[in-house]
Design an enzyme around this catalytic site. Structure first.
Site, PDB file in Angstrom:
ATOM      1  N   ASN A 104      -0.818  11.696   4.290  1.00  0.00           N
ATOM      2  CA  ASN A 104      -0.954  12.630   3.173  1.00  0.00           C
ATOM      3  C   ASN A 104      -1.794  12.107   2.004  1.00  0.00           C
ATOM      4  O   ASN A 104      -1.580  12.489   0.860  1.00  0.00           O
ATOM      5  CB  ASN A 104       0.424  13.129   2.733  1.00  0.00           C
ATOM      6  CG  ASN A 104       1.322  12.017   2.237  1.00  0.00           C
ATOM      7  OD1 ASN A 104       0.906  10.870   2.188  1.00  0.00           O
ATOM      8  ND2 ASN A 104       2.535  12.363   1.860  1.00  0.00           N
TER       9      ASN A 104
ATOM     10  N   GLU B 195       6.293  -1.112  -8.197  1.00  0.00           N
ATOM     11  CA  GLU B 195       5.176  -0.951  -7.253  1.00  0.00           C
ATOM     12  C   GLU B 195       3.882  -1.529  -7.821  1.00  0.00           C
ATOM     13  O   GLU B 195       3.088  -2.126  -7.082  1.00  0.00           O
ATOM     14  CB  GLU B 195       5.016   0.526  -6.909  1.00  0.00           C
ATOM     15  CG  GLU B 195       6.193   1.069  -6.089  1.00  0.00           C
ATOM     16  CD  GLU B 195       6.217   2.575  -5.940  1.00  0.00           C
ATOM     17  OE1 GLU B 195       7.174   3.085  -5.319  1.00  0.00           O
ATOM     18  OE2 GLU B 195       5.296   3.262  -6.442  1.00  0.00           O
TER      19      GLU B 195
HETATM   20  P1  PCG Z   1       5.082   9.193  -0.053  1.00  0.00           P
HETATM   21  O1  PCG Z   1       3.911   8.590  -0.706  1.00  0.00           O
HETATM   22  O2  PCG Z   1       5.875  10.246  -0.738  1.00  0.00           O
HETATM   23  O3  PCG Z   1       6.077   8.009   0.389  1.00  0.00           O
HETATM   24  C1  PCG Z   1       6.962   8.215   1.465  1.00  0.00           C
HETATM   25  C2  PCG Z   1       6.137   8.616   2.629  1.00  0.00           C
HETATM   26  O4  PCG Z   1       6.824   8.845   3.814  1.00  0.00           O
HETATM   27  C3  PCG Z   1       5.481   9.959   2.342  1.00  0.00           C
HETATM   28  O5  PCG Z   1       4.548   9.803   1.321  1.00  0.00           O
HETATM   29  C4  PCG Z   1       4.909  10.269   3.703  1.00  0.00           C
HETATM   30  O6  PCG Z   1       3.697   9.564   3.924  1.00  0.00           O
HETATM   31  C5  PCG Z   1       5.980   9.671   4.598  1.00  0.00           C
HETATM   32  N1  PCG Z   1       6.769  10.746   5.178  1.00  0.00           N
HETATM   33  C6  PCG Z   1       7.658  11.568   4.564  1.00  0.00           C
HETATM   34  N2  PCG Z   1       8.175  12.437   5.445  1.00  0.00           N
HETATM   35  C7  PCG Z   1       7.619  12.133   6.644  1.00  0.00           C
HETATM   36  C8  PCG Z   1       7.763  12.667   7.957  1.00  0.00           C
HETATM   37  O7  PCG Z   1       8.527  13.602   8.199  1.00  0.00           O
HETATM   38  N3  PCG Z   1       7.008  12.084   8.936  1.00  0.00           N
HETATM   39  C9  PCG Z   1       6.170  11.044   8.678  1.00  0.00           C
HETATM   40  N4  PCG Z   1       5.457  10.499   9.685  1.00  0.00           N
HETATM   41  N5  PCG Z   1       6.013  10.520   7.461  1.00  0.00           N
HETATM   42  C10 PCG Z   1       6.727  11.058   6.470  1.00  0.00           C
END
Ligand code: PCG
Length: 139
Positions: free
Chosen positions: A114, A128
């Site tokens: 993302n 962080e």
């Molecule tokens: P961020 O930056 O909020 O930090 C936690 C991360 O976990 C989030 O971004 C996503 O990149 C990852 N994340 C959250 N939900 C999911 C999910 O359902 N699947 C995967 N693969 N990654 C997730």
């Protein structure tokens, strides 16, 4: 000072896709001052430690693999109300739910890949930022 700062990473997907410049432009156009900045790469151990809070989640292994697979940009940003305003700028975790005009709407490809990270509290912003930058690198 901590209340006016947040921490961000431009994640491996967005770096690999050539979006560093455009994302930094969106950040500075939104009024954030860059106080620390570097291109770096997390080791697997770094990513495990950084995301330790998510260790029990089913996606933890995938998240660690993704975040350590290529270079990232780490940055500390300064602005009034930095943590909340930056989370508004990046948009929802899932790009399918991210608002028009947000960084994730423009550049994220999936909920996992993302494009950007934004700290979720002043306390985590300080933790962080210190994870990535020595005090002398925080201007
Ligand atoms: P961020 O930056 O909020 O930090 C936690 C991360 O976990 C989030 O971004 C996503 O990149 C990852 N994340 C959250 N939900 C999911 C999910 O359902 N699947 C995967 N693969 N990654 C997730």
């Amino acid at each position: 000072m901590a209340t006016n700062r947040t921490f961000t990473m431009i994640k491996p997907d967005a770096v690999a896709n050539g979006h560093i410049g455009n994302i930094l432009a969106m950040i500075t156009t939104a009024g954030f001052k860059i106080v620390s900045l570097k291109l770096t790469q997390l080791t697997v151990a770094d990513a495990q430690a950084f995301y330790e809070v998510h260790a029990a989640r089913p996606f933890y292994g995938e998240l660690v693999e993704f975040m350590s697979r290529g270079p990232i940009v780490a940055a500390i940003l300064e602005k009034d109300n930095a943590v909340e305003d930056f989370r508004t700028l990046i948009g929802a975790t899932n790009p399918a739910e991210a608002a028009e005009g947000t960084i994730r709407k423009a550049y994220a490809t999936s909920i996992g890949e993302n494009a950007v990270h934004g700290s979720d509290s002043d306390e985590n912003a300080a933790i962080e930022g210190a994870f990535h930058f020595a005090g002398r690198e925080q201007f």
